[in-house]
Motif scaffolding. Structure first.
Motif, short mmCIF file in Angstrom:
data_model
loop_
_atom_site.label_atom_id
_atom_site.label_comp_id
_atom_site.label_asym_id
_atom_site.label_seq_id
_atom_site.Cartn_x
_atom_site.Cartn_y
_atom_site.Cartn_z
N GLY A 9 0.82 -1.20 0.00
CA GLY A 9 0.00 0.00 0.00
C GLY A 9 0.85 1.25 0.00
O GLY A 9 2.07 1.20 0.14
N LEU A 18 -0.79 0.47 -8.15
CA LEU A 18 -0.16 -0.18 -7.01
C LEU A 18 -0.38 -1.67 -7.12
O LEU A 18 -1.39 -2.12 -7.68
N VAL A 121 -4.20 2.32 1.35
CA VAL A 121 -4.05 2.86 -0.01
C VAL A 121 -4.71 4.23 -0.02
O VAL A 121 -5.88 4.37 0.34
#
Length: 125
Positions: A9, A18, A121
């Motif tokens: 994250g 990501l 995140v």
């Protein structure tokens, strides 16, 4: 017992990518369905994606279809969530989960048996 540890994250600009990882220990997850959930502040934990233990069949919530991809590497006892074209509304704590009871593609919190502690995140608006 299965221990799950998420990583990957971070803070990423809108449109970025990501890759989250979920490393399992204590037991092989090769026979378990695995899932990713997320929880934003003030909201309930919601389903993001799941992958079956056989055949690699996948399921996604509508809001991430075409942007996120769940995958697994049973040799590494690890599950991944590749997130592309990230949006501010994707901001949440992301959790990995394992289901040991035989559901093929579980999509509710109650169906899962083991959980990681989550990884944040953040996609600024």
């Amino acid at each position: 017992q299965v221990q799950l540890v998420e990583s990957g994250g971070g803070l990423v600009q809108a449109g970025g990518s990501l890759r989250l990882s979920c490393a399992a220990s204590g037991r092989s997850i090769s026979k378990y369905a695995m899932g990713w959930f997320r929880q934003a502040p003030g909201k309930e934990r919601e389903f993001v994606a799941a992958i079956s233990w056989i055949g690699g069949v996948t399921n996604y919530t509508d809001s991430v279809k075409g942007r996120f991809t769940i995958s697994r590497d049973n040799a590494k006892n690890t599950v991944y969530l590749q997130m592309n074209s990230l949006k501010p509304e994707d901001t949440a704590v992301y959790y990995c989960a394992a289901e040991v009871g035989g559901y093929v593609l579980p999509a509710t919190v109650k169906q899962y048996d083991y959980w990681g502690h989550g990884t944040q995140v953040t996609v600024p608006s």
